[in-house]
Design an enzyme around this catalytic site. Structure first.
Site, PDB file in Angstrom:
ATOM      1  N   GLU A  33       0.906  -1.435  -0.100  1.00  0.00           N
ATOM      2  CA  GLU A  33       0.018  -0.064  -0.345  1.00  0.00           C
ATOM      3  C   GLU A  33       1.007   1.741   0.294  1.00  0.00           C
ATOM      4  OE1 GLU A  33      -2.782   0.426  -1.017  1.00  0.00           O
ATOM      5  OE2 GLU A  33      -3.426  -1.508   0.829  1.00  0.00           O
TER       6      GLU A  33
ATOM      7  N   ASP B 199      -4.639   0.743  -9.406  1.00  0.00           N
ATOM      8  CA  ASP B 199      -6.173   0.238  -9.503  1.00  0.00           C
ATOM      9  C   ASP B 199      -5.993  -0.373 -11.104  1.00  0.00           C
ATOM     10  OD1 ASP B 199      -5.223   1.186  -7.072  1.00  0.00           O
ATOM     11  OD2 ASP B 199      -7.229   2.615  -7.147  1.00  0.00           O
TER      12      ASP B 199
HETATM   13  C1  GLA Z   1      -5.203   4.638  -4.228  1.00  0.00           C
HETATM   14  C2  GLA Z   1      -4.711   5.177  -5.679  1.00  0.00           C
HETATM   15  C3  GLA Z   1      -3.874   3.912  -5.683  1.00  0.00           C
HETATM   16  C4  GLA Z   1      -2.730   3.417  -4.953  1.00  0.00           C
HETATM   17  C5  GLA Z   1      -3.845   3.216  -2.975  1.00  0.00           C
HETATM   18  C6  GLA Z   1      -1.963   3.042  -2.806  1.00  0.00           C
HETATM   19  O1  GLA Z   1      -5.783   3.321  -4.165  1.00  0.00           O
HETATM   20  O2  GLA Z   1      -5.529   5.265  -6.773  1.00  0.00           O
HETATM   21  O3  GLA Z   1      -2.571   3.702  -6.732  1.00  0.00           O
HETATM   22  O4  GLA Z   1      -1.732   4.526  -4.514  1.00  0.00           O
HETATM   23  O5  GLA Z   1      -4.218   4.251  -3.317  1.00  0.00           O
HETATM   24  O6  GLA Z   1      -2.109   2.402  -2.464  1.00  0.00           O
END
Ligand code: GLA
Length: 371
Positions: free
Chosen positions: A30, A163
Site C-alpha cells: 500500500e 488500480d
Molecule cells: C489509491 C491509488 C493507488 C494506490 C493506493 C494506495 O488506491 O489510486 O494508486 O496508491 O491508493 O496503495
C-alpha cells in the site's frame, strides 16, 4: 444484457462493442506504487460494463444505469464533464485526435465508496472498448497507463498505477504481482479455498472528506524524502537504517513504511508461491500497523475493523487501498467467517457506528470483451 438494452433504448442502435473491467482489492503493498515499489492486488467480482460505439463527430453521449436520470448526457465539449463523466471523458481526452466522439452506456456494480476502485474500472472498461474499436493496438498495460493519465491529468487525482493495472491485467484465481518501476508483472495463483481460507472485505462505509488532499500530501512527502536521500524514488533505498538516520519527522516515518511494505509484498509472494498462504497473516497485520503508525492513513473505523477481526480469529487483517475509510480485508479460515463477522459487527455496534458491510472476495478476471 441490461447495459445493451439501455444503449439501444437511448441511442437507437446496437453498441459496436461491450467490455467489462473489474474493481480491485489490494492484498498487500500500500502506497508503494507511486514510489516505484511492488504491489499485489487482485480483481474483485464487481466492475463496470461499458457498451460503446464510435461517432464521426466530436459529440460524447453518456448514459449510466446508476445515474438518477435515465436520459443520456450530451457533452459538446470535453470541458463540460462533471462528476463520474470526468473519468470517461478523461480517457477520450488522453486519446487526443486518435478518437472523435462516442456513444457510451455504462453499468457498474462496484460498491460505492468502499475503496474498491470503481473509477479505475470505469476508465479501463471504456479505454479497452475504444482501443478495440479504433484498432489502437494498446497492450493491457498501455490501457492501464492511459486510465491513470486520465485520472492524473484530467480528473486531478495523483494516483499511482496499481488500480488501473489490476483492472486491466488481473487473472481469475490469481493476484497480480506488479513491479511499479519496470511495469513487469506476474499473475500469482491465489487459491485460498484449497487451504480452507477466505479473504473477507469489510467495508467500513465511512469515507473521510480530506482523503484526496492527504493522498497528495503523502506523495509529496515521499518525493521530498527521495530528493533528500539523492535517489530517484524510495524504491532505490537499499540501506533503510542509513536512510532513516538522514531523515526527520514525518518523512522518516513515511520512508520506513514504504520500504518495509515493499519487502512485505515480496515476502507474501514467496509464501504464496510456496503454497503457504495461511502464513501471510502476520505480514498483513504488520502492514496495517505500519499504515496506521508510520504512514498515518488509517482511520478509527479501519483500526476497529482490523482489531476486531483479528480478535475474532482472523489470521491477519489490514486496511486496503488509499485509506481514510473505505475497506479492510481479513484473511479468515472458512469455519471462522461467522465469528469474525460477528466480532466486527459487535465492535461497531458498541460504538454506535453504522453497521459495516461484509463482502466475500474471490480473485476475478481482468478486463475482457463481452461481445
Ligand atoms: C489509491 C491509488 C493507488 C494506490 C493506493 C494506495 O488506491 O489510486 O494508486 O496508491 O491508493 O496503495
Amino acid at each position: 444484457m441490461r447495459v445493451v438494452e439501455a444503449f439501444r433504448a437511448a441511442f437507437g442502435a446496437e453498441p459496436a462493442t461491450v467490455w467489462r473491467a473489474p474493481g480491485r482489492v489490494n492484498l498487500i503493498g500500500e502506497h508503494t506504487d507511486y514510489n516505484d515499489g511492488f504491489v499485489l492486488p487482485f480483481a474483485v467480482p464487481w466492475g463496470v460494463t461499458a457498451a460503446v460505439s464510435p461517432r464521426d463527430d466530436q459529440t460524447i453521449r453518456l448514459l449510466s444505469l446508476q445515474a438518477p436520470s435515465p436520459e443520456p448526457l450530451v457533452l459538446a465539449a470535453r470541458d463540460d464533464a462533471r462528476g463520474w463523466t470526468r473519468y470517461v471523458v478523461g480517457v477520450l481526452a488522453m486519446l487526443g485526435d486518435r478518437v472523435r466522439g462516442a456513444d457510451i452506456a455504462v453499468d457498474g456494480d462496484v460498491p460505492q465508496g468502499a475503496g474498491l476502485s470503481s473509477s479505475a474500472a470505469l476508465e479501463v472498461s471504456v479505454a479497452s472498448a475504444l482501443n478495440e474499436l479504433h484498432g489502437l493496438g494498446m497492450t493491457p498495460m498501455e490501457v492501464a497507463l492511459l486510465g491513470q493519465r486520465a485520472e492524473n491529468d484530467f480528473v486531478g487525482m495523483p494516483c499511482g498505477i496499481m488500480d488501473q493495472a489490476a483492472s486491466a491485467l488481473c487473472r481469475e484465481g490469481h493476484a497480480l504481482f506488479l513491479d511499479c518501476r519496470t511495469l513487469g508483472s506476474r499473475n500469482v495463483p491465489l487459491d485460498l479455498a484449497a487451504h480452507g481460507l477466505r479473504i473477507l472485505i469489510i467495508d467500513t462505509r465511512v469515507h473521510h472528506e480530506h482523503a484526496g488532499g492527504e493522498y497528495a500530501k503523502r506523495r509529496a512527502e515521499c518525493e521530498s524524502a527521495a530528493r533528500t536521500l539523492g535517489v530517484d524514488a524510495l524504491r532505490d533505498v537499499t540501506d533503510l537504517g542509513a536512510a532513516l538516520a538522514r531523515l526527520r519527522g514525518e518523512e522518516r516515518k513515511r520512508v520506513e513504511h514504504v520500504v518495509t511494505e515493499s519487502h512485505r509484498v515480496e515476502a507474501v509472494v514467496g509464501l504464496l508461491r510456496a503454497g503457504r498462504p495461511a502464513e501471510i497473516g502476520a505480514l498483513l497485520n504488520a502492514s496495517h500497523l505500519s499504515l496506521r503508525d508510520k504512514y498515518e492513513v488509517s482511520s478509527p473505523e479501519l483500526d476497529v475493523a482490523v482489531e476486531a477481526a483479528v480478535r475474532g480469529g482472523a489470521r491477519g487483517a489490514r486496511m486496503t487501498g488509499g485509506g481514510f475509510g473505505g475497506s479492510a480485508i481479513a484473511l479468515v479460515a472458512e469455519d471462522r467467517l461467522d465469528t469474525v463477522r460477528q466480532a466486527v459487527s459487535s465492535a461497531y455496534e458498541e460504538r454506535s457506528w453504522q453497521p459495516p458491510r461484509f463482502l466475500p472476495a474471490t480473485p476475478a478476471p481482468g478486463a475482457h470483451p463481452l461481445t
